[in-house]
Write an enzyme that holds these catalytic residues in place. Structure first.
Site, PDB file in Angstrom:
ATOM      1  N   LYS A 168     -14.823  55.668  32.071  1.00 48.57           N
ATOM      2  CA  LYS A 168     -14.860  56.965  32.759  1.00 48.57           C
ATOM      3  C   LYS A 168     -16.055  57.060  33.708  1.00 48.57           C
ATOM      4  O   LYS A 168     -15.914  57.516  34.836  1.00 48.57           O
ATOM      5  CB  LYS A 168     -14.925  58.125  31.741  1.00 48.57           C
ATOM      6  CG  LYS A 168     -13.728  58.191  30.803  1.00 48.57           C
ATOM      7  CD  LYS A 168     -13.727  59.464  29.950  1.00 48.57           C
ATOM      8  CE  LYS A 168     -14.863  59.559  28.958  1.00 48.57           C
ATOM      9  NZ  LYS A 168     -14.812  58.550  27.887  1.00 48.57           N
TER      10      LYS A 168
ATOM     11  N   ARG B  42     -12.976  67.585  25.464  1.00 54.14           N
ATOM     12  CA  ARG B  42     -12.724  66.643  24.372  1.00 54.14           C
ATOM     13  C   ARG B  42     -11.949  67.296  23.231  1.00 54.14           C
ATOM     14  O   ARG B  42     -11.663  66.633  22.246  1.00 54.14           O
ATOM     15  CB  ARG B  42     -14.053  66.122  23.830  1.00 54.14           C
ATOM     16  CG  ARG B  42     -14.565  64.856  24.522  1.00 54.14           C
ATOM     17  CD  ARG B  42     -15.921  64.545  23.978  1.00 54.14           C
ATOM     18  NE  ARG B  42     -16.246  63.150  23.968  1.00 54.14           N
ATOM     19  CZ  ARG B  42     -16.994  62.540  24.875  1.00 54.14           C
ATOM     20  NH1 ARG B  42     -17.438  63.201  25.916  1.00 54.14           N
ATOM     21  NH2 ARG B  42     -17.287  61.262  24.749  1.00 54.14           N
TER      22      ARG B  42
ATOM     23  N   ARG C 298     -22.188  47.239  26.411  1.00 58.33           N
ATOM     24  CA  ARG C 298     -22.980  48.279  27.085  1.00 58.33           C
ATOM     25  C   ARG C 298     -24.242  48.571  26.286  1.00 58.33           C
ATOM     26  O   ARG C 298     -25.323  48.741  26.848  1.00 58.33           O
ATOM     27  CB  ARG C 298     -22.143  49.546  27.265  1.00 58.33           C
ATOM     28  CG  ARG C 298     -22.872  50.659  28.010  1.00 58.33           C
ATOM     29  CD  ARG C 298     -21.966  51.819  28.342  1.00 58.33           C
ATOM     30  NE  ARG C 298     -21.448  52.469  27.146  1.00 58.33           N
ATOM     31  CZ  ARG C 298     -20.526  53.426  27.145  1.00 58.33           C
ATOM     32  NH1 ARG C 298     -20.014  53.838  28.285  1.00 58.33           N
ATOM     33  NH2 ARG C 298     -20.106  53.975  26.024  1.00 58.33           N
TER      34      ARG C 298
ATOM     35  N   ARG D 186     -28.186  51.962  25.091  1.00 55.78           N
ATOM     36  CA  ARG D 186     -27.661  53.298  24.728  1.00 55.78           C
ATOM     37  C   ARG D 186     -27.506  53.403  23.206  1.00 55.78           C
ATOM     38  O   ARG D 186     -26.823  52.604  22.575  1.00 55.78           O
ATOM     39  CB  ARG D 186     -26.324  53.520  25.455  1.00 55.78           C
ATOM     40  CG  ARG D 186     -25.768  54.889  25.195  1.00 55.78           C
ATOM     41  CD  ARG D 186     -24.596  55.193  26.076  1.00 55.78           C
ATOM     42  NE  ARG D 186     -23.699  56.076  25.370  1.00 55.78           N
ATOM     43  CZ  ARG D 186     -22.660  56.677  25.884  1.00 55.78           C
ATOM     44  NH1 ARG D 186     -22.380  56.509  27.159  1.00 55.78           N
ATOM     45  NH2 ARG D 186     -21.880  57.447  25.166  1.00 55.78           N
TER      46      ARG D 186
ATOM     47  N   ARG E 101     -16.969  57.374  16.641  1.00 56.02           N
ATOM     48  CA  ARG E 101     -16.575  57.961  17.932  1.00 56.02           C
ATOM     49  C   ARG E 101     -15.087  57.714  18.204  1.00 56.02           C
ATOM     50  O   ARG E 101     -14.397  58.579  18.728  1.00 56.02           O
ATOM     51  CB  ARG E 101     -17.437  57.377  19.063  1.00 56.02           C
ATOM     52  CG  ARG E 101     -18.849  57.950  19.042  1.00 56.02           C
ATOM     53  CD  ARG E 101     -19.837  57.053  19.753  1.00 56.02           C
ATOM     54  NE  ARG E 101     -19.642  56.987  21.180  1.00 56.02           N
ATOM     55  CZ  ARG E 101     -20.093  55.981  21.934  1.00 56.02           C
ATOM     56  NH1 ARG E 101     -20.747  54.969  21.394  1.00 56.02           N
ATOM     57  NH2 ARG E 101     -19.900  56.004  23.228  1.00 56.02           N
TER      58      ARG E 101
END
Ligand code: AMP
Length: 199
Positions: A14, A90, A129, A135, A146
């Site tokens: 995204k 969401r 990532r 992160r 998640r």
């Protein structure tokens, strides 16, 4: 205005595709995850609250995130030609709130682009990532939570927007350029807007 939602599981691309959308269609980008990470970095009260949810891979409560989006729209997006909403909505209540927030500004949501990526690939992308950016919520335990939160609370929005005729499914595997071409074509067909440069 041209208001788009970029929708998909965590790790579906995204953020990457939002950057191209804002460039090619002249839109303003609002990533609720980035706004929250900025609050965490600045140590605000909201940041402290948000961190307790984000670190567990849970969603921030709807009322908090809806208020935050309302403020960001006023503070930053007033002059924008349109907005790419990334990571919002969401939940179904958030989707209903988005309609109200846009309506009260005399606008509406034009299309929802759904990036569809197999779960194994999502996990691999988030692990990479996490390694590259550090992160904090890109670690295997939080990733599993998640994805479960996505399946239970967010994925039902696919049906919600399909029923309303605004969902554009896009296969989110392949190169960034290939995926963006499919997104841009979908947006052009749905809205009549044109990207700036076609390669
Ligand atoms: P993201 O950068 O979009 O992957 O978001 C990172 C984290 O921020 C999520 O796992 C949630 O904990 C929180 N978050 C971001 N956007 C929302 C939202 N619309 N509703 C609730 N929580 C959110």
């Amino acid at each position: 205005m041209l208001n788009l939602v970029i929708f998909g599981a965590p790790g579906s691309g995204k953020g990457t595709q939002s950057a191209k959308l804002i460039d090619q269609f002249g839109l303003y980008h609002i990533s609720t995850g980035e706004v929250l990470r900025d609050h965490i970095a600045r140590g605000t009260e909201l940041g402290k609250t948000a961190e307790t949810y984000i670190s567990k891979g849970q969603l921030i409560p709807d009322d908090l995130i809806i208020d935050l989006l309302d403020q960001v729209l006023d503070a930053e997006a007033k002059e924008a030609k349109g907005v790419v909403f990334d990571g919002f909505p969401r939940t179904i209540p958030q989707a209903e709130a988005l309609e109200d927030l846009l309506e009260k500004r005399g606008s509406k949501l034009h299309a929802v682009i759904g990036l569809e990526v197999p779960e194994e690939e999502l996990v691999e992308r988030m692990i990479n990532r996490g390694r590259q950016t550090g992160r904090a919520d890109d670690n295997i335990d939080t990733i599993k939570n998640r994805l479960e939160v996505y399946r239970n609370q967010t994925h039902p929005l696919r049906e919600y927007y399909t029923t309303r005729g605004s969902y554009i499914p896009v296969n989110g595997t392949g190169t960034v350029e290939e995926i963006f071409d499919k997104i841009a074509t979908g947006v052009e067909n749905a809205t009549g807007e044109r990207r700036r440069t076609k390669k």
